[in-house]
Structure formats: structure tokens, C-alpha cells
Write a protein that holds these residues in place. Structure first.
Motif, short mmCIF file in Angstrom:
data_model
loop_
_atom_site.label_atom_id
_atom_site.label_comp_id
_atom_site.label_asym_id
_atom_site.label_seq_id
_atom_site.Cartn_x
_atom_site.Cartn_y
_atom_site.Cartn_z
N ASP A 1 35.00 44.99 28.77
CA ASP A 1 34.99 42.97 28.96
C ASP A 1 33.24 42.71 29.27
OD1 ASP A 1 37.54 42.35 29.88
OD2 ASP A 1 36.24 41.66 31.49
N ARG A 2 33.94 41.79 28.44
CA ARG A 2 33.06 40.36 28.31
C ARG A 2 33.73 39.44 28.94
NH1 ARG A 2 28.34 41.30 26.50
NH2 ARG A 2 28.23 38.98 25.41
N GLY A 3 34.78 39.40 29.59
CA GLY A 3 35.85 37.72 30.86
C GLY A 3 34.57 37.05 31.42
N PHE A 4 33.40 37.52 31.99
CA PHE A 4 32.54 37.07 33.03
C PHE A 4 30.88 37.57 32.89
CE2 PHE A 4 36.78 37.80 35.35
CZ PHE A 4 36.39 36.27 35.79
N ARG A 5 30.84 36.02 32.58
CA ARG A 5 28.88 36.51 31.58
C ARG A 5 27.99 35.95 32.46
NH1 ARG A 5 30.03 35.62 24.53
NH2 ARG A 5 31.41 36.84 25.12
N ASP A 6 28.58 35.90 33.71
CA ASP A 6 27.78 35.07 34.57
C ASP A 6 27.72 35.56 35.68
OD1 ASP A 6 27.62 32.08 33.15
OD2 ASP A 6 29.42 31.27 34.03
N PRO A 7 27.11 35.68 36.88
CA PRO A 7 26.81 36.19 37.91
C PRO A 7 27.90 36.12 39.08
CG PRO A 7 24.65 34.77 37.56
CD PRO A 7 25.52 34.14 36.05
N PHE A 8 27.75 36.54 39.27
CA PHE A 8 28.76 36.81 40.76
C PHE A 8 28.61 36.11 42.41
CE2 PHE A 8 29.98 39.95 37.64
CZ PHE A 8 31.43 39.70 37.33
N ASP A 9 29.31 35.50 42.88
CA ASP A 9 28.44 34.74 44.00
C ASP A 9 29.02 36.08 45.35
OD1 ASP A 9 28.02 32.24 43.33
OD2 ASP A 9 30.18 31.75 42.69
N ASP A 10 29.78 36.66 44.98
CA ASP A 10 30.65 37.71 46.30
C ASP A 10 31.11 39.28 46.11
OD1 ASP A 10 32.09 34.87 46.86
OD2 ASP A 10 32.78 37.01 46.19
N PHE A 11 30.62 39.30 47.53
CA PHE A 11 31.68 41.56 47.15
C PHE A 11 32.83 40.90 48.45
CE2 PHE A 11 32.41 45.23 49.25
CZ PHE A 11 32.22 46.26 48.58
N HIS A 12 33.82 41.86 48.47
CA HIS A 12 34.82 42.11 49.21
C HIS A 12 35.63 43.75 49.17
CE1 HIS A 12 39.31 40.89 48.22
NE2 HIS A 12 39.06 42.02 47.60
N LEU A 13 36.04 44.01 50.01
CA LEU A 13 36.42 45.22 50.57
C LEU A 13 37.79 44.85 51.30
CD1 LEU A 13 36.57 48.47 50.34
CD2 LEU A 13 34.97 48.62 52.97
N PHE A 14 39.00 44.86 50.69
CA PHE A 14 40.38 44.92 51.71
C PHE A 14 41.19 45.85 51.67
CE2 PHE A 14 43.86 43.34 51.36
CZ PHE A 14 44.55 43.02 52.23
N SER A 15 41.17 46.14 52.84
CA SER A 15 42.19 47.53 52.88
C SER A 15 43.66 47.43 53.23
CB SER A 15 42.08 47.83 54.53
OG SER A 15 43.10 48.59 54.98
N ARG A 16 44.09 47.58 52.48
CA ARG A 16 45.87 47.48 52.64
C ARG A 16 46.44 48.18 53.48
NH1 ARG A 16 48.97 46.30 47.08
NH2 ARG A 16 47.21 44.47 46.19
N GLY A 17 45.73 47.81 54.80
CA GLY A 17 46.58 48.49 56.05
C GLY A 17 46.22 50.22 56.43
N GLY A 18 47.14 50.57 56.99
CA GLY A 18 46.28 52.06 57.48
C GLY A 18 44.42 52.43 57.85
N ALA A 19 44.15 53.10 57.13
CA ALA A 19 42.50 53.31 58.57
C ALA A 19 41.74 53.23 57.47
CB ALA A 19 42.50 54.57 59.06
N LEU A 20 40.76 52.52 57.31
CA LEU A 20 39.38 52.15 55.63
C LEU A 20 38.21 52.20 56.89
CD1 LEU A 20 39.25 52.44 53.45
CD2 LEU A 20 39.36 50.55 53.36
N THR A 21 37.28 52.97 56.38
CA THR A 21 36.46 53.46 57.08
C THR A 21 34.38 53.05 55.70
OG1 THR A 21 36.68 54.84 59.18
CG2 THR A 21 33.92 54.55 58.35
#
Length: 153
Positions: A123-143
Motif C-alpha cells: 500500500d502506497r497510501g503514505f509516503r512521508d514519515p510517521f509522527d507517532d505510535f500507539h497501542l490500544f487495548s479494547r478491554g480485558g488484560a493486555l501487557t
């Protein structure tokens, strides 16, 4: 919140609601991201790289036990499914898993779970650098045990 040692002897947070880990750090357009996680219960989790501080545009890996893994592109035209696959195991069964997501500058992407290829796409939808990262839990336990992002600057 209840604390239980994991198989490494570390204390793992057990929570019931959604939660997010956010890292504001430049990530090149081509990157390799490795996340060691384990989880139990809940409705799934997301890993994402974004352009802009509002996290509106970028890519997101979305896992739910019902739908499997989706690679989404979030752009000014809306959200599109780039690829989808069903892992052979439930990623929220309490076992520690390693997710490796690689993206080359030409848009070629691979996602592996515990060294096993889940999908390869482009997928070539983005050609510039990215600014950040995230990890999101949709409930329950996530480590999150470890996170490595190669291609940062």
C-alpha cells in the motif's frame, strides 16, 4: 487492579477497561516494529503508526478474536481495509506473542505472529514519515513486554 506475576516473574497489570500506550517519536516511512504482548479477555487491540499529532491519518493493525487481524489505512478519504487475515491462534489467550510489522519505503508490508507470516501486502497510501505510535487495548488484560521500532529518527 490485581497484580499477578507472568512467566518471567514480572508483575503484570490486570485491568478490565480500555487503555492506550502512546509514543510521540518520528518513525521513517519504511520501518520494522516488534511488539511482545500477552492478553486475556477483552474485545481486541490495535497497533498504529500515524502522521500528525491528532492520530487521524496512518496505518492501524486491529485484532479482534471475532474478525482476526485487519490492516487499516486511515486517510482523508476515510478508513480502508488494506488486508485481513485470521491468525491460527487466539492472540488474547494469555500466551506471550511477538508481532512483527514491517513496511518498506515502496509500500510493501508484512505482518508476522511468532515468526509465522500472517500476510504480505502493498500500500502506497503514505509516503512521508510517521509522527507517532500507539497501542490500544479494547478491554480485558493486555501487557506490553517489549517494543522495538527500527526506522526511527
Amino acid at each position: 487492579q490485581e497484580q499477578q506475576p507472568d512467566h518471567h516473574g514480572r508483575q503484570a497489570q490486570q485491568t478490565g477497561g480500555p487503555g492506550e500506550f502512546y509514543l510521540a517519536h518520528k518513525i521513517s516511512n519504511g520501518f520494522s516494529l516488534s511488539a511482545e504482548i500477552s492478553g486475556g479477555g477483552g474485545d481486541g487491540f490495535e497497533l498504529g503508526v500515524y502522521q500528525g499529532r491528532d492520530r487521524t491519518y496512518g496505518y492501524r493493525l486491529l485484532y479482534t478474536p471475532k474478525d482476526g487481524m485487519l490492516l487499516l489505512r486511515l486517510s482523508s478519504r476515510g478508513t480502508s481495509v488494506v488486508d485481513r487475515a485470521t491468525p491460527k491462534v487466539n492472540l488474547l489467550d494469555g500466551t506471550e506473542r511477538t508481532i512483527v510489522w514491517q513496511r518498506r519505503r515502496n509500500g510493501a508490508m508484512t505482518v508476522k505472529i511468532d515468526g509465522r507470516a500472517l500476510f504480505k501486502t502493498k500500500d502506497r497510501g503514505f509516503r512521508d514519515p510517521f509522527d507517532d505510535f500507539h497501542l490500544f487495548s479494547r478491554g480485558g488484560a493486555l501487557t506490553l513486554y517489549a517494543l522495538t521500532i527500527d526506522g526511527t529518527r
